[in-house]
Design an enzyme around this catalytic site. Structure first.
Site, PDB file in Angstrom:
ATOM      1  N   MET A  32       0.723  -1.285   0.040  1.00 50.37           N
ATOM      2  CA  MET A  32       0.002  -0.036   0.003  1.00 50.37           C
ATOM      3  C   MET A  32       0.933   1.232   0.069  1.00 50.37           C
ATOM      4  O   MET A  32       0.540   2.243   0.279  1.00 50.37           O
ATOM      5  CB  MET A  32      -0.875   0.113   1.170  1.00 50.37           C
ATOM      6  CG  MET A  32      -2.123  -1.217   1.206  1.00 50.37           C
ATOM      7  SD  MET A  32      -3.364  -0.798   2.009  1.00 50.37           S
ATOM      8  CE  MET A  32      -2.777  -0.606   3.606  1.00 50.37           C
ATOM      9  N   GLY A  33       2.125   1.298  -0.358  1.00 49.31           N
ATOM     10  CA  GLY A  33       3.093   2.227  -0.521  1.00 49.31           C
ATOM     11  C   GLY A  33       3.568   2.669   0.941  1.00 49.31           C
ATOM     12  O   GLY A  33       3.447   1.794   1.843  1.00 49.31           O
ATOM     13  N   LEU A  35       6.797   2.825   1.492  1.00 53.96           N
ATOM     14  CA  LEU A  35       7.618   1.605   1.598  1.00 53.96           C
ATOM     15  C   LEU A  35       8.670   1.769   2.488  1.00 53.96           C
ATOM     16  O   LEU A  35       9.304   2.924   2.865  1.00 53.96           O
ATOM     17  CB  LEU A  35       8.175   1.522   0.126  1.00 53.96           C
ATOM     18  CG  LEU A  35       7.157   1.280  -0.783  1.00 53.96           C
ATOM     19  CD1 LEU A  35       7.773   1.367  -2.341  1.00 53.96           C
ATOM     20  CD2 LEU A  35       6.177   0.359  -0.705  1.00 53.96           C
ATOM     21  N   HIS A  36       9.032   0.758   3.229  1.00 56.20           N
ATOM     22  CA  HIS A  36      10.039   0.959   4.214  1.00 56.20           C
ATOM     23  C   HIS A  36      10.935  -0.297   4.172  1.00 56.20           C
ATOM     24  O   HIS A  36      10.971  -0.876   3.209  1.00 56.20           O
ATOM     25  CB  HIS A  36       9.363   1.005   5.671  1.00 56.20           C
ATOM     26  CG  HIS A  36       8.369  -0.130   5.831  1.00 56.20           C
ATOM     27  ND1 HIS A  36       8.639  -1.261   5.881  1.00 56.20           N
ATOM     28  CD2 HIS A  36       6.961   0.021   5.968  1.00 56.20           C
ATOM     29  CE1 HIS A  36       7.550  -2.255   6.196  1.00 56.20           C
ATOM     30  NE2 HIS A  36       6.485  -1.149   5.888  1.00 56.20           N
ATOM     31  N   GLY A  38      10.987  -3.360   5.391  1.00 54.01           N
ATOM     32  CA  GLY A  38      10.300  -4.388   5.217  1.00 54.01           C
ATOM     33  C   GLY A  38       9.984  -4.612   3.918  1.00 54.01           C
ATOM     34  O   GLY A  38      10.075  -5.862   3.107  1.00 54.01           O
ATOM     35  N   HIS A  39       9.548  -3.772   3.257  1.00 54.05           N
ATOM     36  CA  HIS A  39       9.189  -3.830   1.717  1.00 54.05           C
ATOM     37  C   HIS A  39      10.532  -3.973   0.940  1.00 54.05           C
ATOM     38  O   HIS A  39      10.575  -4.693  -0.040  1.00 54.05           O
ATOM     39  CB  HIS A  39       8.513  -2.435   1.120  1.00 54.05           C
ATOM     40  CG  HIS A  39       7.230  -2.399   1.741  1.00 54.05           C
ATOM     41  ND1 HIS A  39       6.830  -1.125   2.563  1.00 54.05           N
ATOM     42  CD2 HIS A  39       5.923  -2.958   1.807  1.00 54.05           C
ATOM     43  CE1 HIS A  39       5.677  -1.226   3.077  1.00 54.05           C
ATOM     44  NE2 HIS A  39       5.043  -2.291   2.512  1.00 54.05           N
ATOM     45  N   GLY A 149       4.982 -10.541   3.759  1.00 56.20           N
ATOM     46  CA  GLY A 149       5.864 -10.432   4.868  1.00 56.20           C
ATOM     47  C   GLY A 149       5.286 -11.207   6.352  1.00 56.20           C
ATOM     48  O   GLY A 149       4.067 -11.131   6.224  1.00 56.20           O
ATOM     49  N   LYS A 151       5.108 -10.418   9.210  1.00 55.58           N
ATOM     50  CA  LYS A 151       4.514  -9.417  10.227  1.00 55.58           C
ATOM     51  C   LYS A 151       2.886  -9.510  10.067  1.00 55.58           C
ATOM     52  O   LYS A 151       2.337  -9.802  11.197  1.00 55.58           O
ATOM     53  CB  LYS A 151       5.199  -8.195  10.062  1.00 55.58           C
ATOM     54  CG  LYS A 151       4.692  -7.122  11.120  1.00 55.58           C
ATOM     55  CD  LYS A 151       4.624  -5.759  10.849  1.00 55.58           C
ATOM     56  CE  LYS A 151       3.168  -5.483  10.202  1.00 55.58           C
ATOM     57  NZ  LYS A 151       2.849  -4.506  10.191  1.00 55.58           N
ATOM     58  N   GLN A 155      -2.887 -11.968   7.493  1.00 58.95           N
ATOM     59  CA  GLN A 155      -3.062 -11.981   5.930  1.00 58.95           C
ATOM     60  C   GLN A 155      -2.350 -13.016   5.237  1.00 58.95           C
ATOM     61  O   GLN A 155      -3.150 -13.325   4.211  1.00 58.95           O
ATOM     62  CB  GLN A 155      -2.548 -10.552   5.773  1.00 58.95           C
ATOM     63  CG  GLN A 155      -2.232 -10.138   4.182  1.00 58.95           C
ATOM     64  CD  GLN A 155      -1.606  -8.764   4.070  1.00 58.95           C
ATOM     65  OE1 GLN A 155      -2.753  -7.832   4.019  1.00 58.95           O
ATOM     66  NE2 GLN A 155      -0.579  -8.519   3.763  1.00 58.95           N
TER      67      GLN A 155
HETATM   68  O1  PAF Z   1      -0.256  -5.715   3.419  1.00 57.30           O
HETATM   69  C1  PAF Z   1      -0.640  -4.802   2.738  1.00 57.30           C
HETATM   70  O2  PAF Z   1       0.096  -3.994   2.382  1.00 57.30           O
HETATM   71  C2  PAF Z   1      -1.988  -4.791   1.996  1.00 57.30           C
HETATM   72  O3  PAF Z   1      -2.836  -5.494   2.885  1.00 57.30           O
HETATM   73  C3  PAF Z   1      -2.029  -5.820   0.759  1.00 57.30           C
HETATM   74  C4  PAF Z   1      -1.456  -7.170   0.617  1.00 57.30           C
HETATM   75  C5  PAF Z   1      -1.271  -4.892  -0.335  1.00 57.30           C
HETATM   76  C6  PAF Z   1      -3.626  -5.604   0.097  1.00 57.30           C
HETATM   77  O4  PAF Z   1      -3.863  -4.353   0.023  1.00 57.30           O
END
Ligand code: PAF
Length: 290
Positions: A32-33, A35-36, A38-39, A149, A151, A155
């Site tokens: 979802m942008g 970005l840090h 972890g991404h 991730g 974390k 999900q």
């Molecule tokens: O983990 C996230 O950033 C969001 O839940 C995802 C997987 C991009 C879905 O919108």
């Protein structure tokens, strides 16, 4: 070469067409942008595994409940593009709401038991929306692998199960939680914390580690491990527990007794910010009667 920013499905098809026809391995990092690190770790893993890496950046409105932080969720596309470019991402898919939801959906993915309890209880409808948007992103990009991730443990469990149940031809790659040097799990929401809250936020990982230690010491009763974690959180006046549970690693359901691998998962409020984290715990083998 600068990273390609793509807004729509046709653009994505055109960009990926040549790679697809040559049988290249495409990796998707859904985000979802904001970005840090972890991404960054997910991107790095995808870069190592795949020929092309696509990062999606989309703040999915349907996964935010009433009163949640949709309006204030950080949006900084320019910075995110630079972040991706620096890490060798091939393209960023940053669709608008009109691209992802041209009409109100009539069809949703309804996750099962994995979405019950934990965040599923605090955030009703959240995982239905996550599963649905993840499926749409996977269909849009058509990756061989998608990176998530640990974390966001629940999900991950929901997505893993959805992909298995619907025979979605993608490998879900789980990547370890990326932590700041003091242990705080990297999250876009950490940016909401002021300096006092940032200090207080460390309590969650400390609490999870206390529970893990109890389990490593042979504690089999989840309530004992949770008691140790709650005591740590109680020592931090700025923290309020949303939930803390010992759950099975696949179904995310509380375990009556600790055996084998479990996860201790927690969510705490620090001021107006809700943070989640979890740790994997291995119960020592029980001595066999001789
Ligand atoms: O983990 C996230 O950033 C969001 O839940 C995802 C997987 C991009 C879905 O919108």
């Amino acid at each position: 070469m600068s990273v390609e920013a793509i807004e729509d499905l046709d653009g994505l098809r055109t960009f990926l067409g040549p790679a697809r026809s040559k049988g290249r391995v495409i990796g998707l990092v859904p985000t979802m942008g904001a970005l840090h690190g972890g991404h960054g770790a997910l991107i790095e893993r995808a870069r190592a595994d795949c020929d092309r890496v696509i990062v999606s950046i989309y703040v999915n409105p349907t996964q935010f409940g009433t009163g949640e932080d949709l309006a204030r969720y950080p949006r900084r596309l320019e910075d995110d593009l630079a972040f991706c470019e620096f890490r060798g991402v091939d393209a960023v898919f940053a669709p608008t709401d009109a691209v992802m939801y041209p009409d109100a959906l009539h069809t949703w993915v309804e996750p099962g038991v994995e979405a019950q309890g934990l965040c599923g209880e605090s955030r009703p409808g959240h995982f239905r929306a996550v599963a649905t948007i993840v499926l749409k992103l996977i269909h849009a990009v058509g990756p061989s692998r998608a990176y998530f991730g640990e974390k966001d443990l629940q999900q991950l469990a929901v997505v893993r199960r959805m992909v298995a149940d619907f025979n979605v031809p993608v490998e879900i790659v789980e990547c370890p939680t990326h932590r700041e040097p003091d242990g705080l799990a990297a999250s876009s929401r950490n940016g909401y914390l002021d300096s006092g809250e940032r200090e207080a936020a460390r309590v969650l990982y400390r609490a999870l580690r206390a529970a893990r230690q109890r389990i490593a010491d042979g504690g089999r009763d989840p309530n004992e491990a949770l008691g140790a974690a709650r005591a740590v959180i109680a020592s931090e006046p700025m923290a309020r527990i949303d939930y803390i549970e010992v759950v099975g690693p696949e179904d995310m359901q509380p375990v009556p007794r600790i055996q084998g691998t479990v996860r201790v998962a927690g969510a705490v409020w620090i001021g107006g910010t809700r943070l989640i984290d979890n740790v994997r715990c291995e119960a020592p083998r029980e001595a066999q009667p001789t």
